[in-house]
Design a protein around this motif. Structure first.
Motif, PDB file in Angstrom:
ATOM      1  N   SER A  69       0.830  -1.203   0.000  1.00  0.00           N
ATOM      2  CA  SER A  69       0.000   0.000   0.000  1.00  0.00           C
ATOM      3  C   SER A  69       0.862   1.249   0.000  1.00  0.00           C
ATOM      4  O   SER A  69       1.883   1.318   0.691  1.00  0.00           O
ATOM      5  CB  SER A  69      -0.907   0.012   1.229  1.00  0.00           C
ATOM      6  OG  SER A  69      -1.575   1.259   1.339  1.00  0.00           O
TER       7      SER A  69
ATOM      8  N   TRP B 198       1.271  12.401   1.142  1.00  0.00           N
ATOM      9  CA  TRP B 198       0.214  12.751   0.188  1.00  0.00           C
ATOM     10  C   TRP B 198      -0.354  14.138   0.522  1.00  0.00           C
ATOM     11  O   TRP B 198      -0.618  14.941  -0.374  1.00  0.00           O
ATOM     12  CB  TRP B 198      -0.900  11.707   0.209  1.00  0.00           C
ATOM     13  CG  TRP B 198      -0.562  10.430  -0.505  1.00  0.00           C
ATOM     14  CD1 TRP B 198      -0.282   9.225   0.063  1.00  0.00           C
ATOM     15  CD2 TRP B 198      -0.468  10.229  -1.919  1.00  0.00           C
ATOM     16  NE1 TRP B 198      -0.011   8.288  -0.901  1.00  0.00           N
ATOM     17  CE2 TRP B 198      -0.125   8.867  -2.123  1.00  0.00           C
ATOM     18  CE3 TRP B 198      -0.638  11.062  -3.022  1.00  0.00           C
ATOM     19  CZ2 TRP B 198       0.045   8.331  -3.402  1.00  0.00           C
ATOM     20  CZ3 TRP B 198      -0.471  10.524  -4.294  1.00  0.00           C
ATOM     21  CH2 TRP B 198      -0.122   9.177  -4.479  1.00  0.00           C
ATOM     22  N   ASP B 199      -0.531  14.414   1.822  1.00  0.00           N
ATOM     23  CA  ASP B 199      -1.056  15.726   2.234  1.00  0.00           C
ATOM     24  C   ASP B 199      -0.137  16.855   1.769  1.00  0.00           C
ATOM     25  O   ASP B 199      -0.598  17.941   1.401  1.00  0.00           O
ATOM     26  CB  ASP B 199      -1.211  15.782   3.755  1.00  0.00           C
ATOM     27  CG  ASP B 199      -2.340  14.885   4.263  1.00  0.00           C
ATOM     28  OD1 ASP B 199      -3.194  14.490   3.448  1.00  0.00           O
ATOM     29  OD2 ASP B 199      -2.350  14.584   5.475  1.00  0.00           O
TER      30      ASP B 199
ATOM     31  N   LYS C 297       0.384   8.987   4.536  1.00  0.00           N
ATOM     32  CA  LYS C 297      -0.636  10.041   4.518  1.00  0.00           C
ATOM     33  C   LYS C 297      -0.060  11.452   4.596  1.00  0.00           C
ATOM     34  O   LYS C 297      -0.471  12.345   3.834  1.00  0.00           O
ATOM     35  CB  LYS C 297      -1.647   9.800   5.633  1.00  0.00           C
ATOM     36  CG  LYS C 297      -2.572   8.623   5.337  1.00  0.00           C
ATOM     37  CD  LYS C 297      -3.611   8.407   6.429  1.00  0.00           C
ATOM     38  CE  LYS C 297      -4.517   7.237   6.070  1.00  0.00           C
ATOM     39  NZ  LYS C 297      -5.527   6.960   7.124  1.00  0.00           N
ATOM     40  N   PRO C 298       0.931  11.714   5.491  1.00  0.00           N
ATOM     41  CA  PRO C 298       1.504  13.079   5.503  1.00  0.00           C
ATOM     42  C   PRO C 298       2.188  13.453   4.192  1.00  0.00           C
ATOM     43  O   PRO C 298       2.197  14.627   3.811  1.00  0.00           O
ATOM     44  CB  PRO C 298       2.518  13.010   6.656  1.00  0.00           C
ATOM     45  CG  PRO C 298       2.098  11.859   7.490  1.00  0.00           C
ATOM     46  CD  PRO C 298       1.493  10.879   6.547  1.00  0.00           C
TER      47      PRO C 298
ATOM     48  N   GLN D 164      -0.982   4.069   0.454  1.00  0.00           N
ATOM     49  CA  GLN D 164      -1.944   4.931   1.138  1.00  0.00           C
ATOM     50  C   GLN D 164      -2.014   4.563   2.624  1.00  0.00           C
ATOM     51  O   GLN D 164      -2.938   4.978   3.322  1.00  0.00           O
ATOM     52  CB  GLN D 164      -3.335   4.800   0.500  1.00  0.00           C
ATOM     53  CG  GLN D 164      -3.420   5.297  -0.929  1.00  0.00           C
ATOM     54  CD  GLN D 164      -3.342   6.810  -1.046  1.00  0.00           C
ATOM     55  OE1 GLN D 164      -3.418   7.519  -0.052  1.00  0.00           O
ATOM     56  NE2 GLN D 164      -3.159   7.307  -2.266  1.00  0.00           N
ATOM     57  N   ALA D 165      -1.032   3.800   3.095  1.00  0.00           N
ATOM     58  CA  ALA D 165      -0.964   3.430   4.509  1.00  0.00           C
ATOM     59  C   ALA D 165      -0.676   4.667   5.359  1.00  0.00           C
ATOM     60  O   ALA D 165      -0.340   5.735   4.844  1.00  0.00           O
ATOM     61  CB  ALA D 165       0.115   2.371   4.709  1.00  0.00           C
ATOM     62  N   GLU D 166      -0.798   4.505   6.669  1.00  0.00           N
ATOM     63  CA  GLU D 166      -0.672   5.635   7.596  1.00  0.00           C
ATOM     64  C   GLU D 166       0.618   6.419   7.398  1.00  0.00           C
ATOM     65  O   GLU D 166       0.619   7.658   7.420  1.00  0.00           O
ATOM     66  CB  GLU D 166      -0.763   5.124   9.045  1.00  0.00           C
ATOM     67  CG  GLU D 166      -0.980   6.208  10.077  1.00  0.00           C
ATOM     68  CD  GLU D 166      -2.342   6.875   9.953  1.00  0.00           C
ATOM     69  OE1 GLU D 166      -2.413   8.085  10.275  1.00  0.00           O
ATOM     70  OE2 GLU D 166      -3.306   6.218   9.534  1.00  0.00           O
ATOM     71  N   ALA D 167       1.718   5.725   7.180  1.00  0.00           N
ATOM     72  CA  ALA D 167       3.014   6.400   7.035  1.00  0.00           C
ATOM     73  C   ALA D 167       3.073   7.281   5.791  1.00  0.00           C
ATOM     74  O   ALA D 167       3.850   8.235   5.734  1.00  0.00           O
ATOM     75  CB  ALA D 167       4.137   5.361   6.986  1.00  0.00           C
TER      76      ALA D 167
END
Length: 273
Positions: A182, A192-193, A189-190, A184-187
């Motif tokens: 993935s 992508w933001d 997300k920042p 789009q996993a938690e790590a």
């Protein structure tokens, strides 16, 4: 003993790392195999990096066959331009010359590892040959850089890497094995933001490959590539995956669209294996 043939142009350290990974797996007993020969499309003296690769091969007492495609091209006054994008005749003739040099060997599987030439029909019909592509079977085509930019543009959910059977059509052979992860996993997300509202073209122009998301995707792909190659060879040698007349099948003889090694690769990455 399962016999491998190894093809490389050996342009840099990555080619040595690929060969070393497989040799280490053979020495530890993870792979019950041997490398019958290494073929290089350069001759000694063409490149310091290639010469370092030759020293590695010789240190393991593996038969080394070299035949410079650049010298051959110059000798026959070859051209890269052909109608319809097919291989020029000199390249087909070069493959025939390579095959003559490899007649003493009969590998069950050949691996392209930093080999910079497209294989022609004669070569592909002689051997089962596998190659790495830095994307999932359903992912983008192209170089690893092109793949990552396309993933960013698509805001893709996942990526990975695959091993495919080599055919004369570049990166289009049947999928042998693959792994996925993935993005789009938690790590992630920042990361992508941090690019929200920007296109891949804008990020490429402003930051290029130094972009943090680009680098993170590349890193997670890179650390899976060597284990995927080793585990794919292992699966083929153990007949969990079979290649027969251009078709990929499982151990029951059923046709498959690639053998999913994601769980095995993840365990290796996480140090649980």
């Amino acid at each position: 003993m399962f016999e491998l043939g190894w093809f490389s142009t050996a342009r840099g350290k990555g080619s040595r790392n690929l060969l070393t990974a497989v040799l280490d797996s053979i020495q530890t007993g993870e792979l019950k195999a041997k490398i019958s020969f290494v073929f290089c499309s350069r001759d000694p003296g063409e490149s310091a990096e290639t010469d370092a690769f030759f020293e590695l091969v010789k240190s393991h007492n593996i038969p080394l066959i070299t035949f410079s495609y650049q010298k051959y091209k110059a000798k026959v006054n070859g051209s890269d331009e052909t109608p319809g994008g097919s291989l020029p005749q000199w390249r087909l003739d070069y493959d025939s010359e390579v095959l003559k040099r490899l007649r003493p060997y009969n590998p069950q599987l050949c691996v392209l590892a930093g080999y910079m030439l497209i294989m022609g029909p004669e070569m592909c019909s002689r051997y089962n040959i596998i190659n790495l592509h830095p994307a999932t079977p359903w992912g983008p085509k192209g170089t690893w850089k092109e793949v990552i930019w396309e993933l960013i543009q698509q805001k893709a959910a996942e990526t990975g890497a695959m091993i495919h059977l080599v055919t004369p059509e570049l990166d289009r052979g049947p999928v042998v094995s693959y792994c996925r992860f993935s993005i789009q996993a938690e790590a992630f997300k920042p990361l992508w933001d941090s690019i929200s509202g920007r296109t891949a073209a804008e990020i490429k122009a402003e930051e290029g490959e130094e972009n943090a998301l680009f680098k993170a995707i590349r890193h997670q792909g890179t650390i899976r590539e060597l284990p995927l190659i080793v585990r794919s060879i292992k699966a083929i040698s153990e007949e969990r995956v079979n290649i027969c007349k251009g078709q990929i099948t499982d151990n029951r003889g059923q046709a498959i669209a690639g053998y999913d090694l994601s769980s095995e690769i993840d365990r290796i990455i996480q140090g649980r294996e």
